[in-house]
Design a protein around this motif. Structure first.
Motif, PDB file in Angstrom:
ATOM      1  N   ASP A 102       0.794  -1.236   0.000  1.00  0.00           N
ATOM      2  CA  ASP A 102       0.000   0.000   0.000  1.00  0.00           C
ATOM      3  C   ASP A 102       0.823   1.281   0.000  1.00  0.00           C
ATOM      4  N   TYR A 103       2.045   1.240   0.588  1.00  0.00           N
ATOM      5  CA  TYR A 103       2.811   2.471   0.781  1.00  0.00           C
ATOM      6  C   TYR A 103       4.079   2.557  -0.066  1.00  0.00           C
ATOM      7  N   LEU A 104       4.666   1.413  -0.415  1.00  0.00           N
ATOM      8  CA  LEU A 104       5.968   1.441  -1.081  1.00  0.00           C
ATOM      9  C   LEU A 104       5.916   1.075  -2.560  1.00  0.00           C
ATOM     10  N   THR A 105       4.767   0.606  -3.028  1.00  0.00           N
ATOM     11  CA  THR A 105       4.650   0.155  -4.419  1.00  0.00           C
ATOM     12  C   THR A 105       3.855   1.167  -5.235  1.00  0.00           C
ATOM     13  N   PRO A 106       4.396   1.626  -6.372  1.00  0.00           N
ATOM     14  CA  PRO A 106       3.639   2.558  -7.226  1.00  0.00           C
ATOM     15  C   PRO A 106       2.254   1.988  -7.544  1.00  0.00           C
ATOM     16  N   GLY A 107       1.235   2.827  -7.397  1.00  0.00           N
ATOM     17  CA  GLY A 107      -0.127   2.376  -7.617  1.00  0.00           C
ATOM     18  C   GLY A 107      -0.787   1.866  -6.357  1.00  0.00           C
ATOM     19  N   GLY A 108      -0.006   1.745  -5.245  1.00  0.00           N
ATOM     20  CA  GLY A 108      -0.580   1.300  -3.986  1.00  0.00           C
ATOM     21  C   GLY A 108      -1.593   2.309  -3.459  1.00  0.00           C
ATOM     22  N   ALA A 109      -2.470   1.834  -2.555  1.00  0.00           N
ATOM     23  CA  ALA A 109      -3.573   2.663  -2.066  1.00  0.00           C
ATOM     24  C   ALA A 109      -3.090   3.966  -1.441  1.00  0.00           C
ATOM     25  N   TYR A 110      -1.918   3.947  -0.768  1.00  0.00           N
ATOM     26  CA  TYR A 110      -1.442   5.143  -0.058  1.00  0.00           C
ATOM     27  C   TYR A 110      -0.029   5.542  -0.518  1.00  0.00           C
ATOM     28  N   TYR A 111       0.288   5.214  -1.770  1.00  0.00           N
ATOM     29  CA  TYR A 111       1.642   5.454  -2.269  1.00  0.00           C
ATOM     30  C   TYR A 111       1.899   6.934  -2.512  1.00  0.00           C
ATOM     31  N   ASN A 112       2.991   7.455  -1.911  1.00  0.00           N
ATOM     32  CA  ASN A 112       3.465   8.807  -2.180  1.00  0.00           C
ATOM     33  C   ASN A 112       4.988   8.801  -2.288  1.00  0.00           C
ATOM     34  N   GLY A 113       5.529   7.703  -2.768  1.00  0.00           N
ATOM     35  CA  GLY A 113       6.973   7.509  -2.838  1.00  0.00           C
ATOM     36  C   GLY A 113       7.392   6.452  -1.829  1.00  0.00           C
ATOM     37  N   PRO A 114       8.385   5.599  -2.183  1.00  0.00           N
ATOM     38  CA  PRO A 114       8.759   4.457  -1.337  1.00  0.00           C
ATOM     39  C   PRO A 114       9.723   4.837  -0.205  1.00  0.00           C
ATOM     40  N   THR A 115       9.505   5.976   0.419  1.00  0.00           N
ATOM     41  CA  THR A 115      10.425   6.486   1.442  1.00  0.00           C
ATOM     42  C   THR A 115       9.667   6.792   2.715  1.00  0.00           C
ATOM     43  N   LEU A 116      10.425   7.087   3.787  1.00  0.00           N
ATOM     44  CA  LEU A 116       9.787   7.500   5.041  1.00  0.00           C
ATOM     45  C   LEU A 116       8.988   8.786   4.827  1.00  0.00           C
ATOM     46  N   THR A 117       9.556   9.697   4.052  1.00  0.00           N
ATOM     47  CA  THR A 117       8.851  10.948   3.760  1.00  0.00           C
ATOM     48  C   THR A 117       7.541  10.678   3.038  1.00  0.00           C
ATOM     49  N   GLY A 118       7.566   9.770   2.060  1.00  0.00           N
ATOM     50  CA  GLY A 118       6.347   9.413   1.334  1.00  0.00           C
ATOM     51  C   GLY A 118       5.338   8.712   2.212  1.00  0.00           C
ATOM     52  N   MET A 119       5.796   7.807   3.078  1.00  0.00           N
ATOM     53  CA  MET A 119       4.888   7.091   3.969  1.00  0.00           C
ATOM     54  C   MET A 119       4.188   8.031   4.936  1.00  0.00           C
ATOM     55  N   ASN A 120       4.929   9.041   5.421  1.00  0.00           N
ATOM     56  CA  ASN A 120       4.385   9.923   6.459  1.00  0.00           C
ATOM     57  C   ASN A 120       3.161  10.712   5.976  1.00  0.00           C
ATOM     58  N   VAL A 121       3.002  10.812   4.661  1.00  0.00           N
ATOM     59  CA  VAL A 121       1.847  11.546   4.117  1.00  0.00           C
ATOM     60  C   VAL A 121       0.538  10.914   4.560  1.00  0.00           C
ATOM     61  N   ARG A 122       0.476   9.576   4.545  1.00  0.00           N
ATOM     62  CA  ARG A 122      -0.780   8.895   4.870  1.00  0.00           C
ATOM     63  C   ARG A 122      -0.695   7.969   6.078  1.00  0.00           C
ATOM     64  N   TYR A 123       0.525   7.535   6.434  1.00  0.00           N
ATOM     65  CA  TYR A 123       0.630   6.523   7.486  1.00  0.00           C
ATOM     66  C   TYR A 123       0.387   7.110   8.875  1.00  0.00           C
ATOM     67  N   ALA A 124       0.928   8.279   9.140  1.00  0.00           N
ATOM     68  CA  ALA A 124       0.819   8.858  10.479  1.00  0.00           C
ATOM     69  C   ALA A 124       0.504  10.347  10.369  1.00  0.00           C
ATOM     70  N   THR A 125      -0.378  10.816  11.261  1.00  0.00           N
ATOM     71  CA  THR A 125      -0.688  12.249  11.272  1.00  0.00           C
ATOM     72  C   THR A 125       0.437  13.044  11.907  1.00  0.00           C
ATOM     73  N   ASP A 126       1.233  12.402  12.768  1.00  0.00           N
ATOM     74  CA  ASP A 126       2.383  13.051  13.403  1.00  0.00           C
ATOM     75  C   ASP A 126       3.499  13.193  12.371  1.00  0.00           C
ATOM     76  N   GLN A 127       3.775  14.430  11.944  1.00  0.00           N
ATOM     77  CA  GLN A 127       4.787  14.644  10.909  1.00  0.00           C
ATOM     78  C   GLN A 127       6.212  14.443  11.418  1.00  0.00           C
ATOM     79  N   ASN A 128       6.367  14.226  12.727  1.00  0.00           N
ATOM     80  CA  ASN A 128       7.687  13.893  13.278  1.00  0.00           C
ATOM     81  C   ASN A 128       7.960  12.404  13.198  1.00  0.00           C
ATOM     82  N   TRP A 129       6.945  11.636  12.752  1.00  0.00           N
ATOM     83  CA  TRP A 129       7.069  10.175  12.674  1.00  0.00           C
ATOM     84  C   TRP A 129       8.272   9.785  11.816  1.00  0.00           C
TER      85      TRP A 129
END
Length: 991
Positions: free
Chosen positions: A763-790
């Protein structure tokens, strides 16, 4: 039977109306949302019931039986089932489930259907009464007819004797043949007599057979209206047997019967019937033959030729496989015959020297091609045989060696016809199509390269034949397509043009549309050859890294134009000596990872250095080859094109924040264990799973350092309720408003690591995944956690586990694949498993409440369309089970009040607390230890106690807690015994 008809009518009406039902997307039951679509459920029978299924299948469980003519709410319409909501008005229970589309009508069509069903019910009752009257009349009529039948003349009885219909004796076969001949005599004035006889006899039959069914009467009406004009025909019997009926109805008696294949003569009568004259006891009688029981013969009788394909091929006495065989022929025999019917041919054979008409089934023959085509081809077999007939079992007239060029013409599928000379005499022969290959009808000319050393031109298209000429490897040759695997070519021998053949494996054709390339010389030096062969001489050479222009030619070689002494020459470059630049270059930002990043004048480290940059420098480049980037640099104010080696830079910004998490960490389980020890966390339960983190990295392609860091961040080094009670290392599924309740439960820690790695990858690391914004911590933080310090927290932990290695990660490829799904997971802790008592608060059994407004019943205390189970209506009764302390109560609506766990209709879920009123819940207050429970208000006897802040179930009468003189009547904890507690220490809990 009439009920079945009525039901069929209802179903038809339902299906016609249903196709006009408008589609309406499903909607939540919140009062603020749009008005839901309503429809009416109708049962098969008036007053019946309709099944409400739990799933979209009639095999699933039935949740409820809905009464006929009931209004429901449509939530979602499918192809065969509709998902709907039904409220039981008697119990205020809301039911959700699936009903077959055939049982559902929209409101606009419902009233029309009610009236239609009501009218047909009345008509049905009238028809039943009418049937009773007709039945009585039929019985009386039958008695009269039986008496009349006894008075019929003896001669009529003989004509209709069923024994005459079909006689299998030899004598009757002869009579059948005679009857066939007599059918041809029905013509001229006899037609008029037949018509008159028909009318007269028809009148008699009608008066005698008044008791025949209405179907027969309708058929007679059709006969009476048939055209008087007719056409005489001849055909064969198809049915076995083929009946001649007394009337144009299969319900009438058969006057006479004929075996399948018998030749018959008849004339046209109606759309479905022919008319014929048959003889019964020597008397000409008009009869009728059903059209589908016979087939008219082809009157043109075209002469044809074909091949017998059955072994043997039979000639039958009639156009029926059940008739006798007059003669047989071997498979492949050439036969002459005439068109007859759609399934049979007619032929003349000689039996005992006498010419006899016979019949061949079409499936036993292969007809000769009407317009034969002359062909030229090559013998494939060794030898290639020419047969006396179109069968491999026939005699061989002549044989040819493989590769011989032969001429022949098309004959039948699988066989060619040819002329060969046997003992000097031209003879007709046949070649099996699989033994030869036809030359191309429209050959294509080529100019190709000989790739064998030497490349032979053969006398025949066979490597076993003699070579008439040979050429050096790399020679440019001209030839044409011929057959598979062979080209034809014209060569000159002693000055005479001669046709020869080149094996396709010995040459290669240049590409039809050459593609131009710019590339880099890899060899040192890069040679341009006179021919596409390293054995030929080099006409020019270039240094390694040189930028060259060339175009595609053949496999392994490019062609190029070079200038020697100012004159253009075509030369050839070996493909392995150069590397093509990318056809569609991309602009990139890269970062220097070498101590010095050099920009070279050509794509070679031996070339002149145009400019250098420091480690970590951010540079703009363009893709060029697999090992080099192209860049523009400025020297003395002028731009120049240079080349940067890929090993000196990275496309990823140094550091874990922008690392592609699909790249594996260069870690061992021991490295992970040492990290826990270095941090003074050797007692963390996570340490024991060091090898599991490595295994999951290899299985799912997710960086192991990230997996460890994420687990530490979410569990506080392994000390959270999620890991203790739910084996959830990553807080997967948790929301800020319900961090423990909404987190998923896993059976084991290993399951948690597997599941989260799989889901994060998908969902987070694969292009086309439900919450994909790039396969990085920065990309994951967009949808994975509301805490931007995550992302920063995870990155810092990863750096602590192992410092970022720019050179390693820049040269390591991402693992794009994923492992198998770990299976379904749930958020609920299974029954019998421990739960945190400080989080999960359970009320005494039997706490009831009343819903005071329309509210959604949810699977989680989280407002999402995916959590809605159903809608609860005001005044519905529910059982309150308790609440969880981790669910937020201090935020804005709907997290400004406690959420309760409730049970409705056997299902457990959650509801917003302000939407219900609790009937019988009390809570102890103002006590630090325990509160005594006494036998009566102000009673002297203590019969029990309850701990501080405990919840109690009150005794209620008429929906109100029972109290007396400031004392509450309550149930002892986990007991049916009642007692009394002072109201000074009690709060009534209503929501």
């Amino acid at each position: 039977m009439k009920k079945a008809k009525q039901f069929s009518v209802y179903c038809l009406i339902l299906l016609l109306i249903l196709q006009y039902l408008p589609y309406q997307p499903s909607a939540s039951a919140l009062a603020a949302e749009k008005e839901p679509e309503r429809a009416v459920v109708f049962a098969e029978e008036l007053g019946g019931t309709v099944k409400l299924y739990e799933g979209e299948s009639t095999q699933s469980d039935v949740a409820y039986m809905i009464e006929d003519d009931t209004e429901v709410i449509v939530l979602e319409e499918g192809l065969e089932f509709t998902f709907l909501e039904h409220t039981d008005v008697k119990t205020d229970t809301v039911w959700l489930g699936y009903v077959e589309n055939s049982r559902l009508l929209d409101l606009s069509s419902a009233e029309e259907f009610r009236m239609k069903r009501s009218n047909e019910t009345v008509e049905s009752n009238i028809e039943e009464e009418s049937d009773i009257e007709e039945s009585n009349e039929a019985e009386n009529s039958e008695n009269v007819l039986e008496e009349a039948a006894e008075e019929q003349p003896q001669e009529t009885a003989i004509i209709e004797d069923p024994l005459i219909e079909e006689d299998t004796s030899q004598e009757d076969e002869g009579q059948s043949s005679v009857a066939g001949e007599e059918l041809t005599e029905t013509s001229g004035s006899k037609d008029v007599q037949v018509q008159e006889a028909e009318v007269s006899e028809g009148d008699t039959i009608t008066s005698q057979e008044e008791d025949t069914p209405s179907k027969t009467q309708v058929t007679k009406m059709s006969i009476t209206s048939a055209s008087i004009e007719s056409v005489s025909l001849e055909g064969i019997a198809l049915a076995s047997p083929t009946h001649v009926y007394q009337e144009a109805s299969t319900g009438s008696k058969a006057l006479k019967s004929y075996s399948q294949g018998t030749m018959l003569k008849y004339e046209t009568f109606s759309a479905d019937w022919h008319r014929a004259t048959v003889y019964i006891s020597g008397k000409a009688t008009i009869g009728y033959i059903k059209k589908s029981d016979v087939e008219n013969i082809d009157s043109s009788k075209t002469n044809l030729e074909g091949v017998g394909i059955k072994s043997p091929t039979n000639i039958y006495s009639k156009a029926s496989r059940g008739s006798s065989v007059l003669k047989t022929y071997a498979q492949g025999t050439i036969l002459k015959y005439r068109s007859f019917t759609s399934e049979w041919y007619e032929c003349t054979v000689y039996v005992n020297g006498s010419a006899t008409i016979g019949y061949i089934n079409k499936n036993d023959l292969e007809e000769k091609q009407e317009n034969q085509v002359d062909l030229q081809g090559v013998g494939l077999k060794s030898p290639t045989k020419v047969y006396s007939s179109a069968s491999e079992g026939a005699g061989v007239l002549k044989s040819y060696s493989a590769g011989t060029v032969l001429r022949y013409s098309t004959y039948i599928p699988g066989w060619y016809e040819c002329t060969v000379y046997v003992n000097g005499k031209a003879t007709r022969g046949f070649i099996n199509a699989s033994d030869v290959e036809n030359a191309m009808e429209n050959p294509v000319s080529y100019s190709g390269v000989g790739i064998k050393s030497p490349t032979h031109v053969y006398q025949k298209p066979s490597a076993d034949s003699a070579a008439i000429k040979s050429y050096e490897q790399g020679s440019i040759l001209k030839y044409q397509s011929y057959v598979t695997g062979w080209y034809s070519a014209t060569v000159y021998i002693n000055g005479k043009a001669t046709t020869g053949y080149i094996n396709a494996n010995d040459v290669e054709n240049p590409v039809l549309s050459p593609e131009k390339h710019i590339g880099v010389g890899l060899a040192s030096p890069v040679k341009v050859y006179q021919k596409p062969s390293t054995s030929s001489s080099a006409i020019k050479s270039y240094g390694q890294g040189s930028i060259l222009h060339y175009e595609t030619f053949i496999t392994g070689w490019y062609s190029a134009t070079v200038y020697v002494s100012g004159k253009a020459h075509t030369g050839y470059i070996k493909a392995s000596d150069v590397e093509n630049s990318t056809k569609s270059p991309s602009n990139l930002t890269v970062w220097g990872i070498a101590s010095k990043i050099n920009v070279y004048s050509t794509a070679s480290r031996n070339a002149t250095i145009l400019k250098s940059y420091n480690n970590g420098s951010e540079l703009k480049v363009q893709t060029f080859t697999s090992s080099w980037y192209k860049a523009t640099v400025y020297i003395n104010g002028e731009h120049q094109t240079g080349y940067i080696h890929k090993d000196d830079v990275s496309t990823e910004k140094p550091g874990f924040l922008d690392l592609d998490l699909r790249k594996p960490a260069q870690l061992t389980a021991k490295d992970i264990e040492n990290y826990f020890d270095r941090k003074g966390r050797g007692d963390s339960p996570l340490k024991a799973y060091a090898q599991n983190f490595i295994n999951v990295q290899n299985k799912y392609g997710v960086n192991a350092a990230y997996l460890v860091a994420h687990a530490i961040w979410e569990t506080g080094w392994g000390g959270s309720n999620l890991i203790t009670y739910k084996n959830n290392l990553y807080g997967y599924g948790a929301y800020d408003v319900c961090p423990f309740t909404c987190g998923y439960y896993f059976n084991t820690i290993e399951e948690s690591i597997n599941a989260v790695a799989y889901i994060v990858k998908r969902d987070y690391l694969t292009p086309g995944g439900a919450y994909y914004n790039g396969p990085t911590l920065t990309g994951m933080n967009v949808r994975y956690a509301t805490d931007q310090n995550w992302k920063n927290g995870i990155s810092n932990l990863m750096e602590g586990i192992q410092s970022y290695d720019a050179k390693y990660y820049s040269s390591t490829a991402a693992i794009t694949g994923n492992g198998n799904s770990p299976g379904d997971i749930s958020r609920d802790i299974p029954a019998g498993k421990p739960v945190p008592s400080s989080v999960v608060i359970d009320f005494p059994e039997g706490i009831s409440a009343t819903i005071n407004e329309t509210v959604n019943f949810r699977s989680l205390p989280y407002t999402s369309s995916s959590t809605v189970i159903s809608s609860l209506q005001a005044s519905a009764k529910v059982t309150v089970l308790g609440y969880n302390t981790d669910v937020r109560t201090t935020g804005s609506y709907p997290y400004d009040h406690r959420w309760y766990r409730i049970s409705v209709g056997g299902k457990i879920g959650w509801v917003y607390g302000k939407s219900l009123t609790i009937d019988n819940l009390l809570q102890i207050k103002g006590v630090t230890t325990t509160l005594n429970i006494r036998n009566a208000p102000n009673g002297n006897e203590v019969i029990g106690s309850a701990p501080a802040n405990a919840f109690l179930k009150s005794v209620i009468i008429k929906g109100q807690p029972v109290s007396s003189n400031g004392w509450y009547n309550i149930y002892l904890l986990n007991s049916t015994v009642t007692g009394w507690v002072s109201g000074d220490y009690i709060n009534e809990i209503h929501n």
